[in-house]
Design a protein around this motif. Structure first.
Motif, PDB file in Angstrom:
ATOM      1  N   ALA A 149       1.014  -1.393  -0.143  1.00 15.50           N
ATOM      2  CA  ALA A 149      -0.582   0.510  -0.229  1.00 15.50           C
ATOM      3  C   ALA A 149       0.776   1.495   0.418  1.00 15.50           C
ATOM      4  O   ALA A 149       0.863   1.934  -0.481  1.00 15.50           O
ATOM      5  CB  ALA A 149      -0.542   0.135   0.975  1.00 15.50           C
ATOM      6  N   TRP A 150       1.773   1.070   0.661  1.00  9.35           N
ATOM      7  CA  TRP A 150       2.948   2.643   0.782  1.00  9.35           C
ATOM      8  C   TRP A 150       3.605   2.876  -0.275  1.00  9.35           C
ATOM      9  O   TRP A 150       4.127   3.695  -0.401  1.00  9.35           O
ATOM     10  CB  TRP A 150       3.404   2.475   2.339  1.00  9.35           C
ATOM     11  N   THR A 151       4.205   1.595  -0.568  1.00  7.84           N
ATOM     12  CA  THR A 151       4.887   1.532  -2.292  1.00  7.84           C
ATOM     13  C   THR A 151       4.574   2.268  -2.917  1.00  7.84           C
ATOM     14  O   THR A 151       4.578   3.028  -4.126  1.00  7.84           O
ATOM     15  CB  THR A 151       6.391   0.664  -1.761  1.00  7.84           C
ATOM     16  N   ALA A 152       3.287   1.645  -3.391  1.00  5.37           N
ATOM     17  CA  ALA A 152       2.448   2.398  -4.669  1.00  5.37           C
ATOM     18  C   ALA A 152       1.757   3.789  -4.348  1.00  5.37           C
ATOM     19  O   ALA A 152       1.718   4.380  -4.797  1.00  5.37           O
ATOM     20  CB  ALA A 152       1.363   1.190  -4.424  1.00  5.37           C
ATOM     21  N   LYS A 153       1.750   4.321  -2.851  1.00  2.08           N
ATOM     22  CA  LYS A 153       1.908   5.441  -2.678  1.00  2.08           C
ATOM     23  C   LYS A 153       3.525   6.338  -3.201  1.00  2.08           C
ATOM     24  O   LYS A 153       2.436   8.076  -3.398  1.00  2.08           O
ATOM     25  CB  LYS A 153       1.178   5.947  -1.078  1.00  2.08           C
ATOM     26  N   MET A 154       4.211   5.830  -2.346  1.00  3.35           N
ATOM     27  CA  MET A 154       5.653   6.219  -2.993  1.00  3.35           C
ATOM     28  C   MET A 154       6.549   5.519  -3.368  1.00  3.35           C
ATOM     29  O   MET A 154       7.221   5.352  -2.740  1.00  3.35           O
ATOM     30  CB  MET A 154       5.928   6.132  -1.389  1.00  3.35           C
ATOM     31  N   PRO A 155       6.373   5.901  -4.593  1.00  5.82           N
ATOM     32  CA  PRO A 155       6.876   4.874  -5.729  1.00  5.82           C
ATOM     33  C   PRO A 155       8.303   4.635  -6.069  1.00  5.82           C
ATOM     34  O   PRO A 155       9.252   3.940  -5.865  1.00  5.82           O
ATOM     35  CB  PRO A 155       6.853   4.949  -7.186  1.00  5.82           C
ATOM     36  N   ASP A 156       8.963   5.670  -5.892  1.00  2.72           N
ATOM     37  CA  ASP A 156      10.317   5.902  -5.610  1.00  2.72           C
ATOM     38  C   ASP A 156      11.159   6.516  -4.392  1.00  2.72           C
ATOM     39  O   ASP A 156      12.101   6.728  -4.476  1.00  2.72           O
ATOM     40  CB  ASP A 156      10.882   6.985  -6.770  1.00  2.72           C
ATOM     41  N   LYS A 157      10.437   5.617  -3.277  1.00  2.00           N
ATOM     42  CA  LYS A 157      11.280   6.114  -2.307  1.00  2.00           C
ATOM     43  C   LYS A 157      10.498   4.696  -0.921  1.00  2.00           C
ATOM     44  O   LYS A 157       9.831   4.887   0.207  1.00  2.00           O
ATOM     45  CB  LYS A 157      10.205   6.887  -1.392  1.00  2.00           C
ATOM     46  N   LEU A 158      11.327   3.847  -0.798  1.00  2.00           N
ATOM     47  CA  LEU A 158      11.469   2.731  -0.528  1.00  2.00           C
ATOM     48  C   LEU A 158      11.366   2.715   1.034  1.00  2.00           C
ATOM     49  O   LEU A 158      10.507   2.148   1.962  1.00  2.00           O
ATOM     50  CB  LEU A 158      11.853   1.269  -0.876  1.00  2.00           C
ATOM     51  N   GLY A 159      12.307   3.526   1.657  1.00  2.00           N
ATOM     52  CA  GLY A 159      12.904   3.701   3.222  1.00  2.00           C
ATOM     53  C   GLY A 159      11.173   4.292   3.472  1.00  2.00           C
ATOM     54  O   GLY A 159      11.267   4.271   4.512  1.00  2.00           O
ATOM     55  N   ARG A 160      10.819   5.646   3.110  1.00  2.00           N
ATOM     56  CA  ARG A 160      10.337   6.181   3.428  1.00  2.00           C
ATOM     57  C   ARG A 160       8.669   5.888   2.942  1.00  2.00           C
ATOM     58  O   ARG A 160       8.666   5.317   4.356  1.00  2.00           O
ATOM     59  CB  ARG A 160       9.677   7.452   2.235  1.00  2.00           C
ATOM     60  N   ALA A 161       8.420   4.813   2.642  1.00  2.00           N
ATOM     61  CA  ALA A 161       7.183   3.899   2.103  1.00  2.00           C
ATOM     62  C   ALA A 161       7.800   2.887   4.136  1.00  2.00           C
ATOM     63  O   ALA A 161       6.210   2.016   4.293  1.00  2.00           O
ATOM     64  CB  ALA A 161       6.948   2.899   1.255  1.00  2.00           C
TER      65      ALA A 161
END
Ligand code: ADP
Ligand code: MG
Ligand code: MG
Length: 306
Positions: A237-249
């Protein structure tokens, strides 16, 4: 909608593991969710007994054919897989991933390679080879725990350095993103007081986001099931919202997960104080945790490693 997710995991009538942990959070995050039940059990296997059926590879294949004949395999943006108990079903999943990518070459496949935990396998040993040879190469994001990462790489993980080497080896096998969901690197204690997540991606990241990171969470002294399944769903769910920010997701996913666990532990304490000690009292309080799932408070921050 955020996307359309096909999710292949176990189902329990009562309680929260597998798809019961994935469908609700993904729907809350705006996904159309299509669940396939790799097993249908009355309850999870930590209870005294359970009843139900295990899906075969042929039964999965038949569902896939039904979807395909109606043009319904076309819209999927995400595939999530968790517990799969048989070789025939796992091979069918490998064929399904390739088929879904003929319809959508950008399909994101989040693979939780559920093999076992703490040195113990809970699927037939032959599944390790099938994951290694047929499944891992297809994954976009792989979420093994320490034991699973060791099985998939043949490496022993005793330090953070070892864990990063295992991630590098997994990247070479296919997945551009890997999150080791639970590492126990504290050898001084029999049961350490923290759980470490380690993430690594071979994809370029947005400004000020590193490609490798660590998140350390305090271990809540309680007994939970379904946490690994919820963790994988929240990472999707969170990587879909932040596709180029794996750490933040991952930071958001962990914050959601820890919020659910804190609420669950508090509810467990209330139940215990009222004299209720059954396993049912330990189930995740998922539907009570809408706020934690959607707007988590970050308590454990990400540490960049490069
Ligand atoms: P897996 O073995 O597949 O990694 P776990 O359920 O062991 O799945 O862990 C997944 C995540 O759940 C961990 O990263 C951690 O954030 C959380 N978690 C599990 N158990 C606990 C606990 N007792 N206290 C705090 N967090 C936990
Ligand atoms: Mg575990
Ligand atoms: Mg897991």
């Amino acid at each position: 909608s955020t996307g359309r997710a096909l999710t292949i995991q176990s189902h329990v009538v009562s309680g929260y593991v597998g798809n019961k942990c994935a469908v609700f959070p993904l729907q809350l995050h705006g996904f159309d969710v299509d669940p396939i039940l790799s097993v249908q059990f009355s309850n999870h296997t930590g209870y005294g007994c359970w009843k139900g059926e295990v899906m075969t590879g042929e039964q999965l294949q038949s569902l896939v054919e039904g979807l395909e004949q109606n043009g319904l395999l076309e819209g999927y943006t995400h595939l999530l897989t968790g517990y799969i108990g048989s070789a025939s079903m796992l091979r069918t999943v490998a064929r399904l991933v390739r088929k879904l990518r003929t319809y959508n070459p950008n399909l994101v496949y989040v693979c939780d390679p559920v093999l076992g935990d703490n040195g113990r396998l809970y699927v037939p040993a032959e599944l390790t080879t099938i994951y290694r040879e047929e499944i891992v190469p297809l994954a976009t994001l792989l979420t093994p725990n320490q034991f699973e990462a060791e099985l998939l790489t043949g490496m022993t993980i005793g330090s953070e350095e070892d864990a990063l080497a295992a991630c590098a080896s997994l990247h070479q096998a296919g997945p551009p993103s890997v999150v080791l969901t639970s590492l126990d690197l504290d050898h001084s204690a029999s049961s350490s007081s923290t759980i470490t997540l380690l993430g690594s991606t071979s994809q370029p990241q947005a400004e000020r986001c590193g490609q490798r990171f660590r998140i350390v969470v305090p271990r809540i002294p309680s007994y939970f099931t379904g946490t690994g399944d919820l963790c994988a769903a929240l990472l999707l769910a969170w990587t879909a919202k932040m596709p180029d920010k794996l750490g933040r997701a991952a930071e958001m996913a962990v914050a959601s997960l820890q919020g659910v666990l804190r609420r669950t532990a508090a509810a467990q304490a209330v139940a215990e104080a009222a004299g209720k000690t059954g396993i049912g009292c330990r189930e995740l309080r998922l539907v009570n945790s809408v706020d934690e799932l959607l707007h988590p408070k970050i308590t454990e921050e990400v540490t960049w490693l490069d």
